[in-house]
Design an enzyme around this catalytic site. Structure first.
Site, PDB file in Angstrom:
ATOM      1  N   ARG A 235      -8.031  -3.791   1.463  1.00  0.00           N
ATOM      2  CA  ARG A 235      -6.722  -3.643   0.823  1.00  0.00           C
ATOM      3  C   ARG A 235      -6.786  -2.430  -0.095  1.00  0.00           C
ATOM      4  O   ARG A 235      -7.829  -2.164  -0.709  1.00  0.00           O
ATOM      5  CB  ARG A 235      -6.368  -4.872  -0.015  1.00  0.00           C
ATOM      6  CG  ARG A 235      -5.826  -6.052   0.772  1.00  0.00           C
ATOM      7  CD  ARG A 235      -4.417  -5.809   1.317  1.00  0.00           C
ATOM      8  NE  ARG A 235      -3.912  -6.928   2.100  1.00  0.00           N
ATOM      9  CZ  ARG A 235      -4.085  -7.095   3.406  1.00  0.00           C
ATOM     10  NH1 ARG A 235      -4.757  -6.212   4.115  1.00  0.00           N
ATOM     11  NH2 ARG A 235      -3.582  -8.145   4.025  1.00  0.00           N
ATOM     12  N   ASP A 259      -7.663   2.960   5.719  1.00  0.00           N
ATOM     13  CA  ASP A 259      -6.575   2.377   6.510  1.00  0.00           C
ATOM     14  C   ASP A 259      -5.556   1.739   5.577  1.00  0.00           C
ATOM     15  O   ASP A 259      -4.471   1.355   6.017  1.00  0.00           O
ATOM     16  CB  ASP A 259      -7.119   1.318   7.478  1.00  0.00           C
ATOM     17  CG  ASP A 259      -6.031   0.756   8.382  1.00  0.00           C
ATOM     18  OD1 ASP A 259      -5.350   1.574   9.048  1.00  0.00           O
ATOM     19  OD2 ASP A 259      -5.839  -0.471   8.410  1.00  0.00           O
ATOM     20  N   GLU A 264       0.633   2.108  -0.868  1.00  0.00           N
ATOM     21  CA  GLU A 264       1.162   2.270   0.500  1.00  0.00           C
ATOM     22  C   GLU A 264       2.553   1.666   0.693  1.00  0.00           C
ATOM     23  O   GLU A 264       3.277   2.061   1.611  1.00  0.00           O
ATOM     24  CB  GLU A 264       0.195   1.672   1.523  1.00  0.00           C
ATOM     25  CG  GLU A 264       0.116   0.145   1.488  1.00  0.00           C
ATOM     26  CD  GLU A 264      -0.870  -0.424   2.506  1.00  0.00           C
ATOM     27  OE1 GLU A 264      -2.010   0.051   2.564  1.00  0.00           O
ATOM     28  OE2 GLU A 264      -0.486  -1.368   3.225  1.00  0.00           O
ATOM     29  N   HIS A 296      -2.467   1.557   7.804  1.00  0.00           N
ATOM     30  CA  HIS A 296      -2.628   0.094   7.889  1.00  0.00           C
ATOM     31  C   HIS A 296      -2.446  -0.385   9.339  1.00  0.00           C
ATOM     32  O   HIS A 296      -1.633  -1.256   9.621  1.00  0.00           O
ATOM     33  CB  HIS A 296      -1.619  -0.606   6.960  1.00  0.00           C
ATOM     34  CG  HIS A 296      -2.118  -1.944   6.486  1.00  0.00           C
ATOM     35  ND1 HIS A 296      -1.968  -2.385   5.205  1.00  0.00           N
ATOM     36  CD2 HIS A 296      -2.760  -2.953   7.133  1.00  0.00           C
ATOM     37  CE1 HIS A 296      -2.486  -3.590   5.067  1.00  0.00           C
ATOM     38  NE2 HIS A 296      -2.981  -3.953   6.232  1.00  0.00           N
TER      39      HIS A 296
END
Ligand code: NAD
Length: 332
Positions: A235, A259, A264, A296
């Protein structure tokens, strides 16, 4: 039973519609993110299905509850975006998808490692331009190097197994019980500082909790081996994004694969290609040649999407039948 899915895209529509043939629920696919403003859209829906960047805080839950919602069926493993205490206070059940193809996330982490190490995005861009030179593309053998796995739950264990297949030494840090499977692979469980000091590649696979927020901050980056690689498919909040820039500029951090990114929300899962990027930290990170950011997408395989849809709807069915499963409880 009426279910509304927030932040949904065509691929959610496809997989949930397919999984719903076993249930026959009335599904409503809503593109908007869920927050206290948009909660009104869920009026009359008993079940709300949010995604990872929806804000399921106390204000949102109160509005959902007032509109008749009684269950939050998360279509994710992570639940850091939900105020569990508020849900419990309101008598709303929260369920999640605890496990779905851990291979999807673990394999994406490996993909980031290989792409960074062998500079694949740069190499591909170069050959497309007719430049077949190799300067600047020098990588290193993973074989014989050390990978540090932070969090050896379902995904961390799959990841460690794959990296063992490359011939890497495995270090692990996890405050929970060490995994027998990983111990059998020769994994050494060590304190976090030892892992940071000894690993050539550090990969994050722990949940975002109050005590893991900014687990990798400026001080942690300074403890890493100089020039090491950091991979985050956990996360965004696990890593202090601001601290990454200095560490990359002075070479302390050699490679970075993200990622997930702590800011985000409102950026990932959307096409912003016609707009100036408003997030200066992300914009700076994207400029480094030794950084790869994916939006993500680690979970995003056919197998994982199918399992997510099936488990989410099965969670709703279990709750409806009075035998709830995969329930997430507030701690403390
Ligand atoms: P899991 O619950 O099976 O494992 C998490 C592990 O982390 C556990 O072993 C736990 O003991 C450990 N842990 C807890 N606190 C820790 C700490 N302070 N330091 C180190 N380890 C700690 O979860 P999982 O299914 O393996 O998923 C891990 C995380 O991956 C999820 O919480 C989620 O945030 C993230 N995830 C990301 C994506 C993506 O698409 N990028 C997809 C799925 C999951």
């Amino acid at each position: 039973m009426r279910i509304i899915l927030f932040s949904s895209r065509q691929y959610d529509n496809d997989t949930f519609t397919e999984a719903n043939t076993a249930h026959g629920y009335e599904l409503h696919f809503q593109e908007s993110n869920l927050d206290s403003e948009t909660a009104i859209l869920a009026h009359g829906y008993e079940v709300v299905c949010p995604f990872v960047n929806d804000q399921v805080d106390a204000a949102t839950l109160e509005r959902l509850h007032a509109g008749g919602t009684r269950m939050i069926a998360l279509r994710s493993a992570g639940f850091n975006h939900v105020d569990l205490a508020a849900a419990e206070r309101l008598g709303m059940l929260v369920a999640r998808v605890p496990a779905y193809s851990p291979y999807a996330v673990a394999e994406h982490a490996v993909g980031l490692i290989l792409a960074l190490n062998r500079r694949l995005p740069r190499a591909v861009a170069r050959t497309r331009e007719g430049d077949f030179s190799l300067h600047g593309l020098l990588g290193f053998d993973l074989h014989g190097k050390t990978v540090g796995v932070i969090g050896t739950g379902i995904i961390g264990r799959v990841f460690a197994r794959i990296m063992a297949g490359f011939g890497m030494h495995i270090l692990a840090y996890d405050p929970g019980t060490p995994s027998d499977e990983l111990l059998a692979l020769g994994t050494r469980y060590v304190p976090l500082d030892t892992l940071l000091a000894e690993a050539d590649v550090v990969s994050l696979h722990c949940p975002l909790l109050p005590d893991t927020y900014h687990l990798i901050d400026g001080a942690a980056l300074a403890k890493m081996k100089r020039g090491a690689m950091l991979i985050n498919t956990g996360r965004g909040g696990l890593v202090e994004a601001n601290a990454l820039i200095g560490a990359l500029k002075d070479g302390q951090l050699g490679h970075l694969g993200l990622d997930v990114y702590e800011e985000e929300g409102g950026i990932f899962f959307e096409d912003h290609s016609n707009l100036p990027l408003q997030d200066d930290v992300l914009a700076r990170l994207l400029m480094f040649p030794n950084v790869i950011v994916t939006a993500h997408q680690a979970f995003f395989t056919r197998e994982a999407m199918t399992e997510i849809a099936q488990t989410t709807l099965a969670n709703v069915a279990a709750w409806q039948a009075g035998t709830p499963r995969n329930v997430v409880h507030a701690v403390g």
